[in-house]
Scaffold this motif. Structure first.
Motif, PDB file in Angstrom:
ATOM      1  N   LEU A 241       1.128  -1.213  -0.034  1.00 47.27           N
ATOM      2  CA  LEU A 241      -0.125   0.050  -0.030  1.00 47.27           C
ATOM      3  C   LEU A 241       0.845   1.226  -0.109  1.00 47.27           C
ATOM      4  CD1 LEU A 241      -2.653  -1.019   2.618  1.00 47.27           C
ATOM      5  CD2 LEU A 241      -2.887  -0.856   0.315  1.00 47.27           C
ATOM      6  N   ALA A 242       0.330   2.232   0.125  1.00 46.43           N
ATOM      7  CA  ALA A 242       0.930   3.578  -0.054  1.00 46.43           C
ATOM      8  C   ALA A 242       1.851   3.797   1.265  1.00 46.43           C
ATOM      9  CB  ALA A 242       0.187   4.879  -0.303  1.00 46.43           C
ATOM     10  N   HIS A 243       2.820   4.772   1.466  1.00 48.47           N
ATOM     11  CA  HIS A 243       3.606   5.106   2.488  1.00 48.47           C
ATOM     12  C   HIS A 243       2.732   5.576   3.450  1.00 48.47           C
ATOM     13  CE1 HIS A 243       7.914   4.953   0.342  1.00 48.47           C
ATOM     14  NE2 HIS A 243       6.990   3.793   0.033  1.00 48.47           N
ATOM     15  N   GLU A 244       1.868   6.322   3.277  1.00 55.62           N
ATOM     16  CA  GLU A 244       1.027   7.043   4.298  1.00 55.62           C
ATOM     17  C   GLU A 244       0.136   6.134   5.102  1.00 55.62           C
ATOM     18  OE1 GLU A 244      -0.171   9.260   0.389  1.00 55.62           O
ATOM     19  OE2 GLU A 244       1.100   7.564   0.849  1.00 55.62           O
ATOM     20  N   GLU A 245      -0.010   4.794   4.740  1.00 52.40           N
ATOM     21  CA  GLU A 245      -0.857   3.972   5.314  1.00 52.40           C
ATOM     22  C   GLU A 245       0.074   3.766   6.727  1.00 52.40           C
ATOM     23  OE1 GLU A 245      -3.597   3.921   4.163  1.00 52.40           O
ATOM     24  OE2 GLU A 245      -3.073   4.254   2.003  1.00 52.40           O
ATOM     25  N   ALA A 246       1.139   3.863   6.791  1.00 51.39           N
ATOM     26  CA  ALA A 246       1.958   3.803   8.311  1.00 51.39           C
ATOM     27  C   ALA A 246       1.425   4.580   9.266  1.00 51.39           C
ATOM     28  CB  ALA A 246       3.418   3.969   8.053  1.00 51.39           C
ATOM     29  N   PHE A 247       1.026   5.856   8.854  1.00 49.34           N
ATOM     30  CA  PHE A 247       0.481   6.917   9.582  1.00 49.34           C
ATOM     31  C   PHE A 247      -1.000   6.501  10.130  1.00 49.34           C
ATOM     32  CE2 PHE A 247      -2.400  10.760  10.090  1.00 49.34           C
ATOM     33  CZ  PHE A 247      -1.429  11.624  10.662  1.00 49.34           C
ATOM     34  N   PHE A 248      -1.647   6.179   9.130  1.00 51.13           N
ATOM     35  CA  PHE A 248      -3.198   5.760   9.430  1.00 51.13           C
ATOM     36  C   PHE A 248      -3.414   4.699  10.147  1.00 51.13           C
ATOM     37  CE2 PHE A 248      -3.457   8.872   5.449  1.00 51.13           C
ATOM     38  CZ  PHE A 248      -4.150   9.524   6.296  1.00 51.13           C
ATOM     39  N   PHE A 249      -2.658   3.545   9.949  1.00 55.64           N
ATOM     40  CA  PHE A 249      -2.857   2.351  10.349  1.00 55.64           C
ATOM     41  C   PHE A 249      -2.371   2.315  12.024  1.00 55.64           C
ATOM     42  CE2 PHE A 249      -2.664  -0.292   6.272  1.00 55.64           C
ATOM     43  CZ  PHE A 249      -3.589  -0.172   5.984  1.00 55.64           C
ATOM     44  N   GLY A 250      -1.400   2.983  12.152  1.00 59.14           N
ATOM     45  CA  GLY A 250      -0.994   3.404  13.602  1.00 59.14           C
ATOM     46  C   GLY A 250      -1.903   4.039  14.345  1.00 59.14           C
ATOM     47  N   LEU A 251      -2.318   5.152  13.986  1.00 59.83           N
ATOM     48  CA  LEU A 251      -3.487   5.597  14.661  1.00 59.83           C
ATOM     49  C   LEU A 251      -4.763   4.944  14.626  1.00 59.83           C
ATOM     50  CD1 LEU A 251      -3.237   9.320  13.365  1.00 59.83           C
ATOM     51  CD2 LEU A 251      -2.709   8.604  15.535  1.00 59.83           C
ATOM     52  N   PHE A 252      -5.046   4.044  13.816  1.00 58.06           N
ATOM     53  CA  PHE A 252      -6.232   3.146  13.907  1.00 58.06           C
ATOM     54  C   PHE A 252      -6.114   2.301  15.135  1.00 58.06           C
ATOM     55  CE2 PHE A 252      -8.801  -0.462  13.507  1.00 58.06           C
ATOM     56  CZ  PHE A 252     -10.165   0.045  12.705  1.00 58.06           C
ATOM     57  N   VAL A 253      -4.890   1.671  15.206  1.00 51.36           N
ATOM     58  CA  VAL A 253      -4.887   0.787  16.470  1.00 51.36           C
ATOM     59  C   VAL A 253      -4.900   1.458  17.963  1.00 51.36           C
ATOM     60  CG1 VAL A 253      -3.114  -0.887  17.620  1.00 51.36           C
ATOM     61  CG2 VAL A 253      -3.188  -0.739  15.260  1.00 51.36           C
ATOM     62  N   ILE A 254      -4.367   2.720  17.918  1.00 48.22           N
ATOM     63  CA  ILE A 254      -4.279   3.683  19.046  1.00 48.22           C
ATOM     64  C   ILE A 254      -5.675   3.952  19.291  1.00 48.22           C
ATOM     65  CG2 ILE A 254      -3.574   5.793  20.009  1.00 48.22           C
ATOM     66  CD1 ILE A 254      -1.181   5.610  18.101  1.00 48.22           C
ATOM     67  N   LEU A 281      -3.006  -6.651   9.918  1.00 55.87           N
ATOM     68  CA  LEU A 281      -2.110  -7.575   8.916  1.00 55.87           C
ATOM     69  C   LEU A 281      -1.944  -6.867   7.767  1.00 55.87           C
ATOM     70  CD1 LEU A 281      -1.667 -10.464   8.523  1.00 55.87           C
ATOM     71  CD2 LEU A 281      -4.063 -10.617   7.337  1.00 55.87           C
ATOM     72  N   ALA A 282      -2.597  -5.759   7.438  1.00 53.66           N
ATOM     73  CA  ALA A 282      -2.272  -5.011   6.369  1.00 53.66           C
ATOM     74  C   ALA A 282      -0.975  -4.052   6.773  1.00 53.66           C
ATOM     75  CB  ALA A 282      -3.390  -3.811   5.933  1.00 53.66           C
ATOM     76  N   ASP A 283      -0.987  -3.521   7.850  1.00 55.25           N
ATOM     77  CA  ASP A 283       0.308  -2.944   8.362  1.00 55.25           C
ATOM     78  C   ASP A 283       1.318  -3.817   8.294  1.00 55.25           C
ATOM     79  OD1 ASP A 283       1.434  -0.769   9.165  1.00 55.25           O
ATOM     80  OD2 ASP A 283       0.837  -0.736  11.455  1.00 55.25           O
ATOM     81  N   LEU A 284       1.273  -4.917   8.824  1.00 50.46           N
ATOM     82  CA  LEU A 284       2.512  -6.089   8.680  1.00 50.46           C
ATOM     83  C   LEU A 284       2.884  -6.137   7.291  1.00 50.46           C
ATOM     84  CD1 LEU A 284       1.161  -8.672  11.245  1.00 50.46           C
ATOM     85  CD2 LEU A 284       3.308  -7.069  11.481  1.00 50.46           C
ATOM     86  N   GLY A 285       2.015  -6.373   6.510  1.00 46.92           N
ATOM     87  CA  GLY A 285       2.424  -6.410   5.016  1.00 46.92           C
ATOM     88  C   GLY A 285       2.740  -5.442   4.266  1.00 46.92           C
ATOM     89  N   ASN A 286       2.414  -4.088   4.739  1.00 46.07           N
ATOM     90  CA  ASN A 286       2.869  -2.950   4.199  1.00 46.07           C
ATOM     91  C   ASN A 286       4.543  -2.776   4.394  1.00 46.07           C
ATOM     92  OD1 ASN A 286       2.130  -0.775   2.224  1.00 46.07           O
ATOM     93  ND2 ASN A 286       2.116   0.573   3.850  1.00 46.07           N
ATOM     94  N   ASN A 287       5.000  -3.177   5.589  1.00 48.18           N
ATOM     95  CA  ASN A 287       6.481  -3.250   5.660  1.00 48.18           C
ATOM     96  C   ASN A 287       7.320  -1.958   5.792  1.00 48.18           C
ATOM     97  OD1 ASN A 287       9.143  -4.386   5.930  1.00 48.18           O
ATOM     98  ND2 ASN A 287       9.456  -4.608   3.849  1.00 48.18           N
ATOM     99  N   ARG A 288       6.572  -0.994   6.510  1.00 52.97           N
ATOM    100  CA  ARG A 288       7.050   0.141   6.976  1.00 52.97           C
ATOM    101  C   ARG A 288       7.387   0.407   8.216  1.00 52.97           C
ATOM    102  NH1 ARG A 288       8.197   1.363   2.314  1.00 52.97           N
ATOM    103  NH2 ARG A 288       9.075   3.295   3.153  1.00 52.97           N
ATOM    104  N   ARG A 289       8.799   0.950   8.564  1.00 55.68           N
ATOM    105  CA  ARG A 289       9.352   0.776   9.868  1.00 55.68           C
ATOM    106  C   ARG A 289       8.481   1.968  10.769  1.00 55.68           C
ATOM    107  NH1 ARG A 289      15.747   1.003   9.546  1.00 55.68           N
ATOM    108  NH2 ARG A 289      15.139   2.349   7.389  1.00 55.68           N
ATOM    109  N   ALA A 290       8.442   2.964  10.155  1.00 53.02           N
ATOM    110  CA  ALA A 290       7.891   4.316  10.624  1.00 53.02           C
ATOM    111  C   ALA A 290       6.251   3.849  11.301  1.00 53.02           C
ATOM    112  CB  ALA A 290       7.665   5.471   9.743  1.00 53.02           C
ATOM    113  N   ALA A 291       5.682   3.036  10.682  1.00 52.89           N
ATOM    114  CA  ALA A 291       4.191   2.688  11.338  1.00 52.89           C
ATOM    115  C   ALA A 291       4.441   2.082  12.771  1.00 52.89           C
ATOM    116  CB  ALA A 291       3.717   1.143  10.613  1.00 52.89           C
ATOM    117  N   TRP A 292       5.757   1.411  13.030  1.00 54.05           N
ATOM    118  CA  TRP A 292       5.795   0.594  14.272  1.00 54.05           C
ATOM    119  C   TRP A 292       6.332   1.672  15.558  1.00 54.05           C
ATOM    120  CZ3 TRP A 292       2.790  -3.182  14.116  1.00 54.05           C
ATOM    121  CH2 TRP A 292       2.504  -3.809  12.888  1.00 54.05           C
ATOM    122  N   LEU A 293       6.997   2.831  14.797  1.00 57.15           N
ATOM    123  CA  LEU A 293       7.483   3.845  15.896  1.00 57.15           C
ATOM    124  C   LEU A 293       6.321   4.700  16.322  1.00 57.15           C
ATOM    125  CD1 LEU A 293      10.651   4.651  13.929  1.00 57.15           C
ATOM    126  CD2 LEU A 293      10.486   3.332  16.070  1.00 57.15           C
TER     127      LEU A 293
END
Length: 512
Positions: A241-254, A281-293
């Motif tokens: 997916l797009a790089h921005e999903e790291a931002f949105f997916f992390g906020l969704f979990v929060i 699962l999508a966040d894991l597959g998107n493979n963006r380090r910023a998502a987990w930070l």
């Protein structure tokens, strides 16, 4: 109570039920008809007719239900990509790539070939919203500007941005490139201004949260489908997916965690929790380090908020944090050397202390890029280089501008980028905006209204995510992130205006 009054009350209740059923039936029928019409138009290729129908309805929605109009921007920002995703082997499966083909953020000159028309569909929607806001303010005599430290810092930052545009043109910068650089700031400031005035009650932030959950949840489902579609593929794409999903997916979990901590049982919490596995699962597959930070930083802030605002649950919070720390340690031991999707959070932590070859190459590029940025900042002087001026990559660096031309103007590190473009004053004002917004969220967190408390905590975590994404991965320049943050800051300003007498105090929620 007399029989007459009892009959009148019964008649009123019956009339209200009849009215509700009538509206429900009419609304359902209208929704079915509109759905059939939209499907027929889409199948026949009349996309512009659909856009016109939506465009005609949008001003009415903004006038009658402004919170739904604002929620529409949140939904679009979380659902529609800024750029098409063209990665094999997914390009051979067009059914999986739908939302990234909608040219919401692309000008009509680029998407429809209309030469000279440099505005995008998103900007037309923004202009329509501005007109509705102005007309409604004049008719109802409610037109006003926000008055707060946040509004003052944003106004000063806008003044510096205008100076940066003049400075860039004076230095021979490209006007076309400067417009593209200004767009995310324009979206953020304009949406902040409109949303802060269009929203009038604290409960109107609920549609915003709903729009975020629906849009990000759908993106999570889409990412889950793509995850299984490319599973086992050789070569496997670096991102689905797009790089921005790291931002949105992390906020969704929060947000899901905040709903369980601060809110009573609700449909929003049920829907968000049901969509959580797909988002993870999508966040894991998107493979963006910023998502987990973003996730780690947001959850830490959320735990601190819960510790302060829920004193009756501190023992549970302490036990939960300790349990998560133990589980996290075991997870790191097991997946420290892993390379699969489940190992991505461990990889994000490992990259900071023992990066892999791929991480080393990425880190090396960022170090080289930052070294060039620091040199450009020194050459630009205290006032900055201004917008539209190409970055001079004098020091050795891998040239990625041939594949990504925008990197010649907008680097990955957004913090150094602000310093380069706007100088020392612009950098200080940027942090003043972040600081004023954090203070505003802390005031909401103190509210006895659980809805205001929930939104304040979510907004604080979003600010943390905004800075992290901006520092690591172009987060300050993404249009989608700018639209989301503009709406969020505007809603933050609107919620701040709620008087204490209006806020409904809730008893401590100690049943969980």
């Amino acid at each position: 109570m007399t029989p007459a009054s009892s009959m009148s009350v019964g008649g009123l209740i019956a009339a209200q039920r009849t009215r509700f059923l009538t509206i429900l039936l009419i609304g359902s029928g209208a929704a079915v008809l509109v759905g059939i019409l939209t499907a027929e138009l889409a199948v026949s290729g009349h996309i512009f007719v659909i856009a016109m129908l939506v465009g005609l309805a949008f001003p009415v929605i903004v006038w009658r239900r402004p919170e739904l109009g604002i929620a529409s921007f949140i939904l679009l920002a979380t659902l529609i990509e800024q750029f098409p995703i063209e990665q094999l082997p997914m390009s051979a499966q067009p059914a999986l790539i739908i939302t990234d083909q909608i040219p919401l953020f692309i000008s009509f000159a680029g998407s429809a070939g209309l030469t000279g028309l440099m505005v995008s569909p998103l900007e037309i929607a923004l202009f329509v919203t501005v007109l509705v806001w102005l007309m409604k303010g004049v008719v109802q005599r409610t037109l006003r500007l926000p008055r707060s430290y946040l509004a003052l810092t944003i106004a000063l930052f806008v003044a510096v941005i205008v100076f940066g545009e003049v400075q860039g043109l004076a230095h021979g910068g490209s006007f076309r490139e400067s417009v593209d650089e200004l767009r995310p700031w324009f979206y953020l400031v304009l949406l902040y201004l409109m949303v802060s005035q269009l929203l009038e009650r604290s409960w109107t932030v609920t549609p915003i949260l709903w729009a975020f959950v629906i849009g990000t949840g759908i993106k999570g489902l889409q990412g889950t489908i793509r995850f299984f579609a490319v599973h086992g593929a050789t070569p496997r794409p670096e991102a689905i997916l797009a790089h921005e999903e790291a931002f949105f997916f992390g906020l969704f979990v929060i947000l899901v965690a905040a709903l369980w901590l601060f809110a009573r049982p609700s449909r929003l919490r049920t829907v968000a929790t049901a969509l959580l596995p797909a988002v993870l699962l999508a966040d894991l597959g998107n493979n963006r380090r910023a998502a987990w930070l973003i996730l780690f930083g947001g959850l830490a802030a959320l735990a601190l908020i819960a510790w302060i605002r829920l004193p009756h649950r501190r023992r549970v919070i302490t036990s939960s944090v300790a349990g998560l720390a133990v589980l996290g340690s075991l997870y790191l031991v097991i997946f420290w050397d892993g390379s699969g999707a489940l190992a991505q959070p461990a990889r994000a932590i490992r990259s900071a202390v023992a990066p892999s070859v791929r991480d080393n190459l990425s880190d090396l590029y960022r170090l080289q890029e930052n070294a060039n940025l620091q040199l450009n900042i020194k050459l630009a002087g205290p006032l900055g280089a201004g917008f539209g001026v190409p970055i001079r990559y004098v020091l050795p660096i891998t040239d990625l501008t041939k594949t990504t031309p925008s990197l010649a103007y907008v680097p990955h590190d957004g913090i150094l980028y602000v310093w380069l473009r706007l100088g020392i004053l612009g950098m200080l004002l940027f942090w003043c905006v972040i600081g004023a917004a954090i203070i505003a969220t802390c005031r909401l967190i103190r509210s006895p209204d659980e809805r205001v408390l929930l939104f304040g905590g979510f907004a604080l975590c979003a600010l943390i995510a905004y800075v992290i994404e901006g520092y690591y991965d172009l987060g300050l320049s993404w249009f989608r992130v700018a639209v989301f943050m503009g709406c969020l800051l505007g809603a933050l300003e609107a919620a701040r205006r709620v008087k204490p007498a209006v806020v409904k105090a809730e008893p401590p929620n100690d049943r969980r």
